[in-house]
Design a protein around this motif. Structure first.
Motif, short mmCIF file in Angstrom:
data_model
loop_
_atom_site.label_atom_id
_atom_site.label_comp_id
_atom_site.label_asym_id
_atom_site.label_seq_id
_atom_site.Cartn_x
_atom_site.Cartn_y
_atom_site.Cartn_z
N ASN A 1 -60.24 25.06 -34.99
CA ASN A 1 -58.98 25.44 -34.36
C ASN A 1 -57.99 25.78 -35.46
O ASN A 1 -57.87 25.05 -36.43
N THR A 2 -57.29 26.88 -35.31
CA THR A 2 -56.33 27.31 -36.31
C THR A 2 -54.93 26.97 -35.84
O THR A 2 -54.49 27.43 -34.78
N TYR A 3 -54.23 26.17 -36.61
CA TYR A 3 -52.85 25.81 -36.34
C TYR A 3 -51.97 26.46 -37.38
O TYR A 3 -52.36 26.60 -38.53
N VAL A 4 -50.79 26.87 -36.97
CA VAL A 4 -49.83 27.47 -37.89
C VAL A 4 -48.53 26.67 -37.83
O VAL A 4 -48.16 26.15 -36.78
N VAL A 5 -47.88 26.56 -38.98
CA VAL A 5 -46.56 25.94 -39.06
C VAL A 5 -45.56 27.08 -39.10
O VAL A 5 -45.65 27.97 -39.95
N LEU A 6 -44.62 27.06 -38.18
CA LEU A 6 -43.67 28.16 -38.01
C LEU A 6 -42.28 27.75 -38.44
O LEU A 6 -41.86 26.61 -38.21
N LYS A 7 -41.55 28.67 -39.04
CA LYS A 7 -40.13 28.47 -39.31
C LYS A 7 -39.41 29.75 -38.92
O LYS A 7 -40.00 30.83 -38.88
N LYS A 8 -38.13 29.62 -38.59
CA LYS A 8 -37.36 30.78 -38.17
C LYS A 8 -37.13 31.73 -39.33
O LYS A 8 -36.95 31.31 -40.48
N LYS A 9 -37.12 33.01 -39.03
CA LYS A 9 -36.93 34.02 -40.06
C LYS A 9 -35.51 33.98 -40.62
O LYS A 9 -35.30 34.17 -41.82
N ASP A 10 -34.53 33.69 -39.78
CA ASP A 10 -33.14 33.67 -40.24
C ASP A 10 -32.76 32.38 -40.95
O ASP A 10 -31.65 32.24 -41.46
N GLY A 11 -33.66 31.40 -41.01
CA GLY A 11 -33.41 30.17 -41.74
C GLY A 11 -32.72 29.08 -40.95
O GLY A 11 -32.55 27.98 -41.45
N SER A 12 -32.31 29.37 -39.72
CA SER A 12 -31.67 28.34 -38.90
C SER A 12 -32.72 27.38 -38.35
O SER A 12 -33.92 27.57 -38.54
N LYS A 13 -32.26 26.35 -37.66
CA LYS A 13 -33.16 25.32 -37.15
C LYS A 13 -33.42 25.51 -35.66
O LYS A 13 -32.57 26.02 -34.93
N PHE A 14 -34.60 25.09 -35.22
CA PHE A 14 -34.91 25.07 -33.79
C PHE A 14 -34.11 23.94 -33.15
O PHE A 14 -34.17 22.80 -33.60
N PHE A 15 -33.35 24.24 -32.11
CA PHE A 15 -32.56 23.28 -31.35
C PHE A 15 -31.56 22.51 -32.23
O PHE A 15 -31.12 21.44 -31.88
N GLY A 16 -31.24 23.04 -33.38
CA GLY A 16 -30.25 22.42 -34.25
C GLY A 16 -30.75 21.30 -35.13
O GLY A 16 -29.98 20.76 -35.91
N TYR A 17 -32.05 20.93 -35.04
CA TYR A 17 -32.51 19.84 -35.89
C TYR A 17 -33.94 20.00 -36.42
O TYR A 17 -34.34 19.29 -37.34
N LEU A 18 -34.75 20.89 -35.90
CA LEU A 18 -36.12 21.07 -36.38
C LEU A 18 -36.21 22.30 -37.28
O LEU A 18 -35.87 23.40 -36.85
N THR A 19 -36.69 22.11 -38.50
CA THR A 19 -36.83 23.27 -39.38
C THR A 19 -38.17 23.96 -39.17
O THR A 19 -38.28 25.17 -39.36
N LYS A 20 -39.20 23.20 -38.77
CA LYS A 20 -40.54 23.77 -38.58
C LYS A 20 -41.17 23.20 -37.32
O LYS A 20 -40.90 22.07 -36.93
N VAL A 21 -42.02 24.00 -36.68
CA VAL A 21 -42.81 23.55 -35.55
C VAL A 21 -44.26 23.98 -35.77
O VAL A 21 -44.54 24.93 -36.50
N LYS A 22 -45.17 23.29 -35.11
CA LYS A 22 -46.60 23.57 -35.24
C LYS A 22 -47.09 24.20 -33.94
O LYS A 22 -46.61 23.87 -32.85
N ALA A 23 -48.06 25.13 -34.06
CA ALA A 23 -48.59 25.80 -32.87
C ALA A 23 -50.07 26.08 -33.06
O ALA A 23 -50.53 26.33 -34.18
N ASN A 24 -50.82 26.05 -31.96
CA ASN A 24 -52.21 26.47 -31.97
C ASN A 24 -52.20 27.99 -31.89
O ASN A 24 -51.75 28.56 -30.90
N TYR A 25 -52.67 28.65 -32.94
CA TYR A 25 -52.49 30.10 -33.06
C TYR A 25 -53.23 30.86 -31.97
O TYR A 25 -52.62 31.67 -31.26
N GLU A 26 -54.53 30.65 -31.83
CA GLU A 26 -55.31 31.44 -30.88
C GLU A 26 -54.85 31.22 -29.44
O GLU A 26 -54.70 32.18 -28.68
N LYS A 27 -54.64 29.97 -29.07
CA LYS A 27 -54.27 29.68 -27.69
C LYS A 27 -52.87 30.18 -27.34
O LYS A 27 -52.64 30.65 -26.23
N SER A 28 -51.94 30.08 -28.29
CA SER A 28 -50.59 30.54 -27.99
C SER A 28 -50.51 32.06 -27.91
O SER A 28 -49.75 32.61 -27.11
#
Length: 116
Positions: free
Chosen positions: A79-106
């Protein structure tokens, strides 16, 4: 002769298609709107956690965000997982800098699309 030609052509096309689906660090993706209330293959926090942090309990703030692949992880089950960060450098929901996702399934479910 025709059978050999078409067989080689078929395998060549399959090779090109499979080569394009492998994620690389630095690739850009777009998070799409989800039909249901939650994202199943992107590890965003649950809605009750967002409420506890004083945010609105929905995922509309991430719809259409351009994200960059920061890391690619393959587990023992391939299973391939990717760690994602926003291109503009801001945070997800104001507190998360990175999130993890299953690449193929998403990608298959339409939660993310590859930016062209």
């Amino acid at each position: 002769m025709k059978k050999i030609f078409f067989t080689l052509l078929f395998f060549g096309c399959c090779f090109l298609i499979s080569a394009q689906t492998e994620p690389k660090v630095g690739d850009e993706l777009i998070i799409e709107a989800q039909d249901g209330p939650t994202y199943h293959h992107i590890k965003f926090p649950k809605l009750n956690i967002l409420v506890k942090r004083g945010k609105v309990a929905n995922y509309k703030s991430v719809h259409g965000n351009v994200v960059i692949i920061d890391d690619v992880i393959t587990d023992k089950d391939n299973n391939t997982y990717v760690v994602l960060k926003k291109k503009d450098g801001s945070k997800f929901f104001g507190y998360l800098t990175k999130v993890k996702a299953n690449y193929e399934k998403s990608i298959a479910s339409g939660e993310m699309v590859v930016k062209s």
